[in-house]
Write an enzyme that holds these catalytic residues in place. Structure first.
Site, PDB file in Angstrom:
ATOM      1  CE1 TYR A  58      13.010  -3.365   7.088  1.00  0.00           C
ATOM      2  CE2 TYR A  58      13.444  -1.362   8.310  1.00  0.00           C
ATOM      3  CZ  TYR A  58      12.960  -2.001   7.195  1.00  0.00           C
ATOM      4  OH  TYR A  58      12.434  -1.254   6.159  1.00  0.00           O
ATOM      5  CG  LEU A 208      22.260   7.178  -1.689  1.00  0.00           C
ATOM      6  CD1 LEU A 208      23.335   7.102  -0.614  1.00  0.00           C
ATOM      7  CD2 LEU A 208      22.656   8.187  -2.770  1.00  0.00           C
ATOM      8  NE  ARG A 210      16.839  -1.388  -2.002  1.00  0.00           N
ATOM      9  CZ  ARG A 210      15.988  -1.965  -1.167  1.00  0.00           C
ATOM     10  NH1 ARG A 210      16.351  -2.291   0.034  1.00  0.00           N
ATOM     11  NH2 ARG A 210      14.749  -2.184  -1.525  1.00  0.00           N
ATOM     12  N   GLY A 211      22.881   1.879  -2.366  1.00  0.00           N
ATOM     13  CA  GLY A 211      24.322   2.176  -2.456  1.00  0.00           C
ATOM     14  C   GLY A 211      24.831   2.183  -3.882  1.00  0.00           C
ATOM     15  CB  SER A 214      26.618   5.523  -2.777  1.00  0.00           C
ATOM     16  OG  SER A 214      27.590   4.540  -3.092  1.00  0.00           O
ATOM     17  N   GLY A 215      28.107   6.378  -5.671  1.00  0.00           N
ATOM     18  CA  GLY A 215      29.391   6.811  -6.206  1.00  0.00           C
ATOM     19  C   GLY A 215      30.559   6.069  -5.574  1.00  0.00           C
TER      20      GLY A 215
END
Ligand SMILES: NC(=O)c1ccc[n+]([C@@H]2O[C@H](COP(=O)([O-])OP(=O)(O)OC[C@H]3O[C@@H](n4cnc5c(N)ncnc54)[C@H](OP(=O)(O)O)[C@@H]3O)[C@@H](O)[C@H]2O)c1
Length: 336
Positions: A58, A208, A210-211, A214-215
């Site tokens: 990473y 989520l 990767r978002g 997530s809303g």
């Protein structure tokens, strides 16, 4: 403070949520903010989250150095460092294979210890199966490191049932790290049963997606050099359908008086005490929102409403692009 429980039959006491630190390094989810990342790590530790997940690849060491900085002045025994290794990257950030050979395992560990400023890793795991190296050899090398005191527990990542069983014959496996969310439920078909039979916990990532669920994600959030720019679920032709699922989930969340992210996280957490969601928060606000999901108790009727809003298999597009899917042992059909 967040509850702790055993990470699998043989693993350490881990917080009910882990903090996944990947997005705190560049080239994953767009621009990063070092000070905010460290503040988020401190907030997590102060809330009792002890499980921190990283990988040596990473940001090519960046993530481990960031964690080491955040841990200055903290007690080492209060933290569980979960580290992935084996993914090979070129200087431009390209993905160029996996290396699970015993010598590579030991070398990778030596460098991680140095970057993390520690003399042991709590859970060490190959990021992917190296197709050229029997899993027994890779796990055997980590088992040597356990004997020598440099590693405490062994984990796996994105492997299927056959590999899990083979690995567990060499050394007890604490947990399998694998994608699991309302829109990625593949592990329910077979892998979860294998884990449960062997006492292997699941650290669930992509909770989520990767978002995406997530809303908060909209088509205008898309960044050019972002994982999401290549992920099938975020592409034209798929994303609109997926955002419709998010809106259906939002209706349920509104009824429950919580956010979409909280209902998505609470759903994964409700799957069992052996499931440890890895929260991919990179900002304090996201982490606080995610932690509040622990207080969301979903009734049978709530769970039914959630699954009606987002039925199993409803997502449009695969969870990775084809080239990356090809590296996932977890996506192979189990041997008959
Ligand atoms: N073993 C593996 O193969 C593997 C693969 C991937 C990840 N992982 C691990 O799992 C961890 C989590 O995975 P992930 O990054 O895929 O997690 P994720 O939670 O599905 O997605 C993370 C993204 O969601 C957004 N987000 C997070 N919390 C939010 C909130 N409360 N509200 C709104 N948006 C929120 C953030 O995007 P923005 O900040 O961009 O808005 C964040 O970067 C990683 O950090 C890594 O440690 C493992």
């Amino acid at each position: 403070m967040i509850a702790h429980r055993p990470l699998g039959r043989t693993g350490p006491q881990a917080s009910a949520f882990g903090l996944g630190c990947m997005g705190m390094s560049p080239m994953v989810y767009g621009p990063t903010d070092r000070a905010e990342s460290i503040a988020t790590l401190h907030q997590a530790l102060d809330a009792g989250i002890n499980l921190l997940d990283t990988g040596d690849f990473y940001g090519m060491g960046h993530n481990e150095l960031l964690i080491a900085e955040a841990l200055k002045g903290r007690r080492r025994e209060d933290v569980l460092l979960s580290v992935k290794f084996g993914a090979q990257r070129d200087p431009a950030g390209g993905w160029i294979g996996f290396d699970g050979r015993p010598a590579a395992v030991k070398t990778a560990l030596a460098y991680s210890l140095q970057r993390l400023g520690t003399d042991y890793i709590d859970v060490y795991r190959p990021a992917r199966l190296d197709p050229n190296v029997p899993i027994e050899d890779t796990i055997g090398a980590i088992a040597d490191l356990v004997k020598a005191g440099f590693v405490r527990h062994i984990g796996l990542s994105e492997v299927g049932s056959d590999t899990i069983r083979r690995a567990a014959k060499v050394h007890p496996i604490a947990d399998l790290q694998i994608e699991y969310s309302l829109i990625s439920r593949g592990i329910e078909d077979d892998i979860l049963t294998t884990c449960r039979a062997l006492g292997v916990a699941v650290t669930a990532y992509g909770v989520l997606s990767r978002g995406l669920i997530s809303g908060r994600w909209t088509k205008s959030s898309a960044g050019a050099s972002d994982f999401r720019s290549m992920s099938p679920r975020f592409q034209d032709g798929n994303v609109d359908q997926n955002l419709k699922l998010v809106e259906a989930l939002r209706a349920v969340a509104n009824r429950l008086g919580v956010t979409v992210a909280q209902v998505a996280i609470a759903w994964v957490a409700s799957r069992g005490d052996d499931i440890f969601p890895l929260i991919g928060a990179r900002k304090r606000g996201q982490l606080a929102e995610s932690l509040s999901a622990l207080d969301v108790r979903l009734s049978g009727a709530d769970l039914a409403a959630i699954e009606k809003a987002v039925p199993k298999g409803a997502a449009s597009g695969g969870r990775y692009a084809d080239a990356q899917l090809a590296h996932l042992d977890s996506e192979r059909k189990p041997a008959a």
